[in-house]
Design a protein around this motif. Structure first.
Motif, short mmCIF file in Angstrom:
data_model
loop_
_atom_site.label_atom_id
_atom_site.label_comp_id
_atom_site.label_asym_id
_atom_site.label_seq_id
_atom_site.Cartn_x
_atom_site.Cartn_y
_atom_site.Cartn_z
N LEU A 133 -6.26 -1.78 6.20
CA LEU A 133 -5.75 -3.12 5.90
C LEU A 133 -6.91 -4.12 5.77
O LEU A 133 -6.92 -4.96 4.86
N ASN B 202 -1.57 6.41 8.79
CA ASN B 202 -1.46 6.27 10.25
C ASN B 202 -1.18 7.61 10.92
O ASN B 202 -1.75 7.94 11.97
N ILE C 94 -6.72 5.07 -1.97
CA ILE C 94 -5.71 4.01 -1.81
C ILE C 94 -5.11 3.69 -3.17
O ILE C 94 -5.83 3.47 -4.15
N GLY D 298 -5.45 2.95 10.05
CA GLY D 298 -4.56 2.05 9.32
C GLY D 298 -5.04 0.61 9.37
O GLY D 298 -5.03 -0.10 8.35
N ILE E 109 0.85 -1.19 0.00
CA ILE E 109 0.00 0.00 0.00
C ILE E 109 0.89 1.25 0.00
O ILE E 109 1.77 1.39 0.85
N GLU F 288 2.04 -3.55 5.71
CA GLU F 288 1.06 -3.20 4.68
C GLU F 288 1.30 -3.96 3.38
O GLU F 288 0.83 -3.56 2.32
N PHE G 117 1.38 4.30 3.23
CA PHE G 117 0.55 3.79 4.34
C PHE G 117 0.87 4.53 5.64
O PHE G 117 -0.02 4.80 6.45
#
Length: 307
Positions: free
Chosen positions: A204, A192, A266, A200, A185, A227, A188
């Motif tokens: 996932l 977070n 994403i 996060g 990802i 990730e 990522f």
């Protein structure tokens, strides 16, 4: 008072696990079973291999109990049948009415005892069978949980090793292809940092759900770490794997994660590798991983094919 039987201990162990809401792991089975048997032990004293051997020993004892009980019943029935035949012989030579009635009553009582023995044995065997079936279900669920990532529902690294070993062996025996795709990802850490680690985790889990929706039944999703996810694609070539990855990229773009009313876009980078002749699963994954890093160095949100 006679000590509890193995079946009684097994049933008590399963009941105790349910009452304490303990997960059905081999360690918990072994620890609680030892406690029920009057030999307290902590989970830390029971390594996985030792705990598993305890469970196997318990099942063997239950099976031995079934064999012993059925053999005992057979001997008991033979003895009672012989007794009844002797009484029937006496009845055939009896002439007095009272004697005939007494012998007939004796036959009835002996038949009742046979019926009682059979019923008791059936009940014991049914209880033992129920215990074994429940243990089988619990251990099957435990085995599955040991191979799965709790957050995403994907296979973990242990599950990946087993899957790759099986698929590589299949290709070597029967031919065919095996391709894997390693995805990571993009950015990522920024998710977070901006939204928190709960976001996060939600991301996932969202990726795992979307990925499973585009995979075939024969494919597998692995959470490789952090990730990173690995797609294991049996009977797929590079082109087929590329199609799956493109489909996943499209589905993720169409369904961003909505977290706390904020849509989180994403993207992911991907490396694809196809099993080469004489290659093992570990080498295959490493090549896909190197291709993934090529994709990340190329600017992310793209796919690279391993050499």
């Amino acid at each position: 008072m006679s000590p509890p039987s193995v079946a009684d201990l097994a049933r008590a162990t399963l009941l105790a696990l349910a009452e304490r809401q303990l997960p059905a792991t081999p360690e918990n089975y072994a620890r609680v079973y030892a406690e029920m048997a009057g030999k307290p032990a902590t989970a830390s004293q029971q390594p996985l291999s030792h705990a598993s051997s305890n469970i196997v020993a318990m099942v063997r004892q239950l099976v031995d109990r079934i064999i012993h009980r059925t053999a005992s019943l057979s001997e008991e029935l033979q003895a009672r049948n012989a007794d009844i035949r002797g009484t029937v012989d006496e009845l055939g030579s009896a002439e007095e009415k009272e004697l005939i009635l007494r012998l007939a009553q004796a036959i009835t009582e002996k038949a009742d005892l046979i019926h009682l023995s059979v019923v008791q044995t059936q009940n014991e065997l049914a209880a033992t069978r129920s215990t074994l079936e429940r243990m089988g279900c619990e251990l099957s669920e435990t085995r599955q949980s040991l191979l799965e990532d709790a957050l995403t529902g994907a296979q973990n690294r242990r599950g990946m090793d087993a899957l790759l070993m099986r698929e590589v062996a299949r290709v070597r025996r029967h031919g065919g292809r095996l391709t894997v795709a390693m995805i990571d990802i993009d950015h990522f850490k920024e998710v977070n940092d901006r939204f928190g680690h709960d976001a996060g985790d939600a991301l996932l889990a969202h990726i795992g759900m979307v990925a499973r929706s585009v995979l075939r039944e024969s494919d597998a999703l692995v959470r490789y770490g952090g990730e990173e996810f690995l797609l294991i694609l049996p009977d797929a070539d590079i082109q087929g794997a590329g199609f799956v990855v493109d489909r996943l990229r499209e589905m993720i773009a169409r369904s961003p994660l909505l977290y706390d009313q904020h849509p989180i876009a994403i993207t992911f980078s991907c490396g694809i590798a196809c099993l080469a002749e004489g290659e093992n699963g570990h080498s295959l994954v490493l090549r896909a991983d190197r291709a993934l890093y090529d994709a990340k160095r190329a600017g992310r949100n793209c796919t690279h094919i391993a050499n």
